[in-house]
Design a protein around this motif. Structure first.
Motif, short mmCIF file in Angstrom:
data_model
loop_
_atom_site.label_atom_id
_atom_site.label_comp_id
_atom_site.label_asym_id
_atom_site.label_seq_id
_atom_site.Cartn_x
_atom_site.Cartn_y
_atom_site.Cartn_z
N SER A 59 0.65 -1.09 0.22
CA SER A 59 -0.06 -0.01 0.20
C SER A 59 0.66 1.16 0.03
N THR A 60 1.95 1.20 0.69
CA THR A 60 3.03 2.53 0.48
C THR A 60 3.42 2.86 -0.65
N SER A 61 3.82 1.70 -1.65
CA SER A 61 4.00 1.89 -2.88
C SER A 61 2.96 2.40 -4.01
N LEU A 62 1.76 2.06 -3.50
CA LEU A 62 0.29 2.27 -4.25
C LEU A 62 0.13 3.62 -3.94
N GLY A 63 0.56 4.16 -2.81
CA GLY A 63 0.20 5.49 -2.44
C GLY A 63 1.37 6.63 -2.99
N MET A 64 2.51 6.13 -3.15
CA MET A 64 3.47 6.78 -3.89
C MET A 64 2.99 6.83 -5.54
N LEU A 65 2.46 5.87 -5.92
CA LEU A 65 1.85 6.06 -7.35
C LEU A 65 0.84 7.00 -7.28
N ALA A 66 0.00 6.93 -6.33
CA ALA A 66 -1.34 7.83 -6.36
C ALA A 66 -0.83 9.39 -6.17
N LYS A 67 0.26 9.56 -5.51
CA LYS A 67 0.91 10.80 -5.18
C LYS A 67 1.54 11.50 -6.73
N LEU A 68 1.92 10.41 -7.32
CA LEU A 68 2.29 10.72 -8.60
C LEU A 68 1.29 11.35 -9.70
N ALA A 69 0.15 10.68 -9.40
CA ALA A 69 -1.13 10.93 -10.35
C ALA A 69 -1.54 12.35 -10.02
N ASN A 134 2.62 9.75 4.26
CA ASN A 134 2.26 10.53 3.28
C ASN A 134 1.57 9.85 2.07
N ALA A 135 2.07 8.52 2.00
CA ALA A 135 1.46 7.47 0.72
C ALA A 135 0.12 6.93 1.40
N HIS A 136 -0.27 6.85 2.64
CA HIS A 136 -1.47 6.42 3.20
C HIS A 136 -2.49 7.63 3.23
N ARG A 137 -2.09 8.69 3.39
CA ARG A 137 -3.00 9.95 3.45
C ARG A 137 -3.42 10.21 2.00
N ASN A 143 -10.70 8.03 -2.02
CA ASN A 143 -12.14 7.30 -1.81
C ASN A 143 -12.42 7.15 -0.43
N GLU A 144 -13.65 6.98 -0.11
CA GLU A 144 -14.04 6.67 1.10
C GLU A 144 -13.48 5.05 1.66
N ARG A 145 -13.59 4.38 0.72
CA ARG A 145 -13.29 2.90 1.19
C ARG A 145 -11.52 3.15 1.46
N ASN A 146 -10.88 3.56 0.82
CA ASN A 146 -9.56 3.93 1.35
C ASN A 146 -9.37 4.59 2.66
N ARG A 147 -10.34 5.54 2.85
CA ARG A 147 -10.24 6.18 4.15
C ARG A 147 -10.70 5.27 5.17
N GLU A 148 -11.58 4.60 5.00
CA GLU A 148 -11.87 3.65 6.01
C GLU A 148 -10.71 2.59 6.32
N ALA A 149 -10.22 2.18 5.25
CA ALA A 149 -9.28 1.12 5.32
C ALA A 149 -7.80 1.50 6.10
N LEU A 153 -4.50 3.03 10.51
CA LEU A 153 -2.90 3.00 10.35
C LEU A 153 -2.34 4.55 10.52
N VAL A 154 -2.95 5.45 9.77
CA VAL A 154 -2.38 6.77 9.72
C VAL A 154 -2.79 7.35 11.17
N LYS A 155 -3.54 6.99 11.79
CA LYS A 155 -3.87 7.70 13.36
C LYS A 155 -2.72 7.18 14.06
N ASN A 156 -2.27 5.95 13.99
CA ASN A 156 -1.29 5.12 14.74
C ASN A 156 0.13 5.86 14.66
N LEU A 157 0.25 6.01 13.13
CA LEU A 157 1.65 6.63 12.70
C LEU A 157 1.46 8.26 13.06
N GLU A 158 0.48 8.82 13.13
CA GLU A 158 0.62 10.25 13.57
C GLU A 158 0.90 10.26 15.16
N SER A 159 0.47 9.45 15.75
CA SER A 159 0.71 9.46 17.34
C SER A 159 2.06 9.01 17.60
N LYS A 160 2.90 8.41 16.80
CA LYS A 160 4.12 8.13 17.70
C LYS A 160 5.21 9.20 17.00
#
Length: 160
Positions: A59-69, A134-137, A143-149, A153-160
């Motif tokens: 999913s991190t690599s997918l997030g990097m591709l999404a960032k590219l788009a 950043n990739a997961h954000r 989309n909403e499905r990704n937001r839920e999924a 993870l994002v909340k946990n990373l942000e709290s560390k």
């Protein structure tokens, strides 16, 4: 699965990225640096992502591709293209909403262009964490499905 690698080429503003094997977050720092360089090219006008030999992608690599788009659309009014012949990879792309930010193709003819491997550079845990976050954000914004999924993870990373 084969270890993942990313190869790239760029000439006259036309870029190509090829992901092979099992592409994981360890390649993200190097990919991010390449994308920054690509987008600084004043002649940039196209990028094609070849996933025809991709066996797995996290999913991190997918997030990097999404960032590219997102960046290509925002900065250049350009929609990049992904070519995927693996039904499992294509299913992942569709489930993430990539059909909304990429042109997705099942086949394409490629010009014979020499590709160079993007070398995996080691980086600190903090840098990796930043890429993952950043990739997961970016995925969550698709989309909403990704937001839920990915919200937990994002909340946990942000709290560390």
């Amino acid at each position: 699965m084969n270890a993942g690698k990313i190869q790239a080429a760029g000439e006259h503003g036309d870029y190509r990225l090829k992901f092979t094997g099992d592409v994981r977050l360890t390649l993200c720092n190097s990919l991010d640096q390449f994308l920054d360089k690509m987008f600084k090219d004043p002649g940039f006008h196209s990028v094609l992502i070849d996933l025809t030999q991709t066996e797995g992608i996290d999913s991190t690599s997918l997030g990097m591709l999404a960032k590219l788009a997102v960046q290509a659309k925002k900065r250049f009014e350009y929609v990049p293209t992904i070519v995927s012949t693996n039904p499992d990879i294509t299913r992942i792309l569709l489930s993430m909403g990539f059909d909304r930010v990429f042109n997705l193709l099942e086949t394409a003819e490629f010009e014979a262009v020499p590709l160079k491997e993007i070398v995996c550079e080691t980086c600190s845990e903090q840098v990796v964490k930043g890429h993952v976050l950043n990739a997961h954000r970016t995925l969550m914004d698709l989309n909403e499905r990704n937001r839920e999924a990915f919200s937990e993870l994002v909340k946990n990373l942000e709290s560390k």
